[in-house]
Design a protein around this motif. Structure first.
Motif, PDB file in Angstrom:
ATOM      1  N   LYS A  41     -18.288-101.282  -5.201  1.00 14.97           N
ATOM      2  CA  LYS A  41     -19.334-101.944  -5.983  1.00 14.97           C
ATOM      3  C   LYS A  41     -20.643-101.169  -5.899  1.00 14.97           C
ATOM      4  CE  LYS A  41     -17.509-106.582  -6.175  1.00 14.97           C
ATOM      5  NZ  LYS A  41     -17.801-107.996  -6.045  1.00 14.97           N
ATOM      6  N   GLU A  42     -20.940-100.620  -4.726  1.00 15.80           N
ATOM      7  CA  GLU A  42     -22.157 -99.812  -4.581  1.00 15.80           C
ATOM      8  C   GLU A  42     -22.073 -98.574  -5.473  1.00 15.80           C
ATOM      9  OE1 GLU A  42     -25.829 -98.407  -3.695  1.00 15.80           O
ATOM     10  OE2 GLU A  42     -25.067-100.401  -3.267  1.00 15.80           O
ATOM     11  N   GLN A  43     -20.893 -97.971  -5.574  1.00 16.31           N
ATOM     12  CA  GLN A  43     -20.737 -96.798  -6.435  1.00 16.31           C
ATOM     13  C   GLN A  43     -20.949 -97.179  -7.901  1.00 16.31           C
ATOM     14  OE1 GLN A  43     -20.345 -93.558  -5.348  1.00 16.31           O
ATOM     15  NE2 GLN A  43     -20.878 -93.193  -7.483  1.00 16.31           N
ATOM     16  N   GLN A  44     -20.427 -98.335  -8.300  1.00 16.66           N
ATOM     17  CA  GLN A  44     -20.669 -98.821  -9.663  1.00 16.66           C
ATOM     18  C   GLN A  44     -22.163 -99.002  -9.906  1.00 16.66           C
ATOM     19  OE1 GLN A  44     -18.453-102.519  -9.900  1.00 16.66           O
ATOM     20  NE2 GLN A  44     -16.963-101.578 -11.289  1.00 16.66           N
ATOM     21  N   ALA A  45     -22.850 -99.596  -8.942  1.00 18.71           N
ATOM     22  CA  ALA A  45     -24.282 -99.830  -9.070  1.00 18.71           C
ATOM     23  C   ALA A  45     -25.032 -98.503  -9.147  1.00 18.71           C
ATOM     24  CB  ALA A  45     -24.789-100.672  -7.894  1.00 18.71           C
ATOM     25  N   GLN A  46     -24.673 -97.545  -8.300  1.00 19.36           N
ATOM     26  CA  GLN A  46     -25.335 -96.232  -8.305  1.00 19.36           C
ATOM     27  C   GLN A  46     -25.126 -95.524  -9.641  1.00 19.36           C
ATOM     28  OE1 GLN A  46     -27.353 -94.457  -6.329  1.00 19.36           O
ATOM     29  NE2 GLN A  46     -27.527 -96.164  -4.906  1.00 19.36           N
ATOM     30  N   ASP A  47     -23.884 -95.557 -10.143  1.00 16.59           N
ATOM     31  CA  ASP A  47     -23.593 -94.915 -11.423  1.00 16.59           C
ATOM     32  C   ASP A  47     -24.430 -95.523 -12.551  1.00 16.59           C
ATOM     33  OD1 ASP A  47     -21.769 -93.302 -10.129  1.00 16.59           O
ATOM     34  OD2 ASP A  47     -20.006 -94.444 -10.793  1.00 16.59           O
ATOM     35  N   LEU A  48     -24.576 -96.834 -12.551  1.00 13.90           N
ATOM     36  CA  LEU A  48     -25.376 -97.503 -13.570  1.00 13.90           C
ATOM     37  C   LEU A  48     -26.859 -97.178 -13.399  1.00 13.90           C
ATOM     38  CD1 LEU A  48     -25.712 -99.410 -15.947  1.00 13.90           C
ATOM     39  CD2 LEU A  48     -25.669-101.326 -14.342  1.00 13.90           C
ATOM     40  N   ARG A  78     -27.759-104.426  -8.359  1.00 22.63           N
ATOM     41  CA  ARG A  78     -26.858-104.658  -7.228  1.00 22.63           C
ATOM     42  C   ARG A  78     -26.449-106.123  -7.125  1.00 22.63           C
ATOM     43  NH1 ARG A  78     -30.212-100.445  -3.954  1.00 22.63           N
ATOM     44  NH2 ARG A  78     -28.738 -98.705  -3.877  1.00 22.63           N
ATOM     45  N   GLU A  79     -27.391-107.031  -7.335  1.00 17.91           N
ATOM     46  CA  GLU A  79     -27.058-108.456  -7.263  1.00 17.91           C
ATOM     47  C   GLU A  79     -26.047-108.834  -8.332  1.00 17.91           C
ATOM     48  OE1 GLU A  79     -30.751-110.606  -7.543  1.00 17.91           O
ATOM     49  OE2 GLU A  79     -31.535-109.654  -5.728  1.00 17.91           O
ATOM     50  N   ARG A  80     -26.222-108.328  -9.531  1.00 18.72           N
ATOM     51  CA  ARG A  80     -25.296-108.662 -10.625  1.00 18.72           C
ATOM     52  C   ARG A  80     -23.933-108.010 -10.430  1.00 18.72           C
ATOM     53  NH1 ARG A  80     -27.551-110.182 -16.153  1.00 18.72           N
ATOM     54  NH2 ARG A  80     -29.244-111.548 -15.566  1.00 18.72           N
ATOM     55  N   ILE A  81     -23.906-106.780  -9.926  1.00 15.98           N
ATOM     56  CA  ILE A  81     -22.628-106.119  -9.614  1.00 15.98           C
ATOM     57  C   ILE A  81     -21.908-106.920  -8.524  1.00 15.98           C
ATOM     58  CG2 ILE A  81     -21.585-104.083  -8.528  1.00 15.98           C
ATOM     59  CD1 ILE A  81     -22.326-103.228 -11.235  1.00 15.98           C
ATOM     60  N   ALA A  82     -22.645-107.343  -7.492  1.00 17.34           N
ATOM     61  CA  ALA A  82     -22.050-108.111  -6.394  1.00 17.34           C
ATOM     62  C   ALA A  82     -21.491-109.439  -6.881  1.00 17.34           C
ATOM     63  CB  ALA A  82     -23.089-108.352  -5.296  1.00 17.34           C
ATOM     64  N   SER A  83     -22.126-110.023  -7.911  1.00 19.56           N
ATOM     65  CA  SER A  83     -21.635-111.304  -8.429  1.00 19.56           C
ATOM     66  C   SER A  83     -20.470-111.138  -9.403  1.00 19.56           C
ATOM     67  CB  SER A  83     -22.769-112.083  -9.097  1.00 19.56           C
ATOM     68  OG  SER A  83     -23.128-111.472 -10.318  1.00 19.56           O
ATOM     69  N   GLY A  84     -20.076-109.889  -9.681  1.00 19.43           N
ATOM     70  CA  GLY A  84     -18.887-109.659 -10.497  1.00 19.43           C
ATOM     71  C   GLY A  84     -19.140-109.216 -11.927  1.00 19.43           C
ATOM     72  N   GLU A  85     -20.393-109.037 -12.319  1.00 20.23           N
ATOM     73  CA  GLU A  85     -20.665-108.571 -13.688  1.00 20.23           C
ATOM     74  C   GLU A  85     -20.282-107.099 -13.830  1.00 20.23           C
ATOM     75  OE1 GLU A  85     -24.207-109.535 -16.090  1.00 20.23           O
ATOM     76  OE2 GLU A  85     -24.750-110.817 -14.388  1.00 20.23           O
ATOM     77  N   ARG A  86     -19.841-106.743 -15.021  1.00 22.95           N
ATOM     78  CA  ARG A  86     -19.495-105.350 -15.310  1.00 22.95           C
ATOM     79  C   ARG A  86     -20.773-104.563 -15.623  1.00 22.95           C
ATOM     80  NH1 ARG A  86     -16.252-107.070 -19.710  1.00 22.95           N
ATOM     81  NH2 ARG A  86     -17.341-105.413 -20.774  1.00 22.95           N
ATOM     82  N   PRO A  87     -20.788-103.269 -15.303  1.00 26.48           N
ATOM     83  CA  PRO A  87     -21.983-102.459 -15.562  1.00 26.48           C
ATOM     84  C   PRO A  87     -22.443-102.490 -17.021  1.00 26.48           C
ATOM     85  CG  PRO A  87     -20.516-101.281 -14.100  1.00 26.48           C
ATOM     86  CD  PRO A  87     -19.787-102.520 -14.535  1.00 26.48           C
TER      87      PRO A  87
END
Length: 140
Positions: A41-48, A78-87
Motif C-alpha cells: 500500500k505504501e508503494q501504491q501511495a508513493q507511486d501516486l 496514504r489515508e485513502r490508500i489505507a482505507s482501500g481506495e484505488r489510486p
C-alpha cells in the motif's frame, strides 16, 4: 550586567524555540511524514504521490515537497490508500477538488485535446514542408 545576560539568554532561547514550533505546526497531518505499515500500500501511495503536483511549489511532486499543503496531500493519499481506495479514484477526487493542474499525467478531455493535437499537427506540417523542400531540391 546580569540583567543584560538574562535578556540575551531569553532572546537566544526564544530564537531556538521558534523553528521547533514551526516544525510542529507543519506535521498536523498524521501520514505526512510517516509511511503506511503495509509495504504494498505504501508503494501504491508513493507511486501516486510522484504523479501529483504540489500546489504551492508547482515544480515538485507532493512526494518531494516540504510545503505544508504537500504534507496534507501525502497524508490524505496514504489515508485513502489505507482505507482501500484505488489510486485512480484518489487522483480523480484530487483533480475534481484542485483542477487538472494537480496531476502530472493530464487526461484527454474535450478541454485538453488541443494540447495533444497541436504539437502533432505542427510535426506533420514540418514534415510536409521539409518533404516538399527536398523534392524541389532533387528536381534541379
Amino acid at each position: 550586567m546580569s540583567r543584560l545576560i538574562v535578556m540575551l539568554l531569553a532572546a537566544i532561547g526564544l530564537f531556538c524555540a521558534v523553528p521547533s514550533l514551526a516544525q510542529e505546526e507543519q506535521s498536523t497531518a498524521p501520514y505526512a511524514y510517516r509511511q503506511l505499515d503495509d509495504p504494498a500500500k505504501e508503494q501504491q501511495a508513493q507511486d501516486l504521490m510522484e504523479t501529483l503536483r504540489c500546489l504551492q511549489c508547482q515544480g515538485q511532486s507532493i512526494a518531494d515537497s516540504d510545503a505544508p499543503i504537500a504534507g496534507s496531500m501525502r497524508s490524505l493519499v496514504r489515508e485513502r490508500i489505507a482505507s482501500g481506495e484505488r489510486p485512480e479514484e484518489i487522483r480523480a477526487w484530487l483533480i475534481e477538488r484542485y483542477g487538472d493542474y494537480v496531476s502530472y499525467a493530464p487526461q484527454l478531455t474535450s478541454l485538453t485535446w488541443p494540447l495533444f493535437a497541436v504539437p502533432l499537427a505542427l510535426v506533420l506540417l514540418a514534415f510536409l514542408l521539409l518533404r516538399r523542400r527536398f523534392r524541389r531540391g532533387g528536381d534541379r
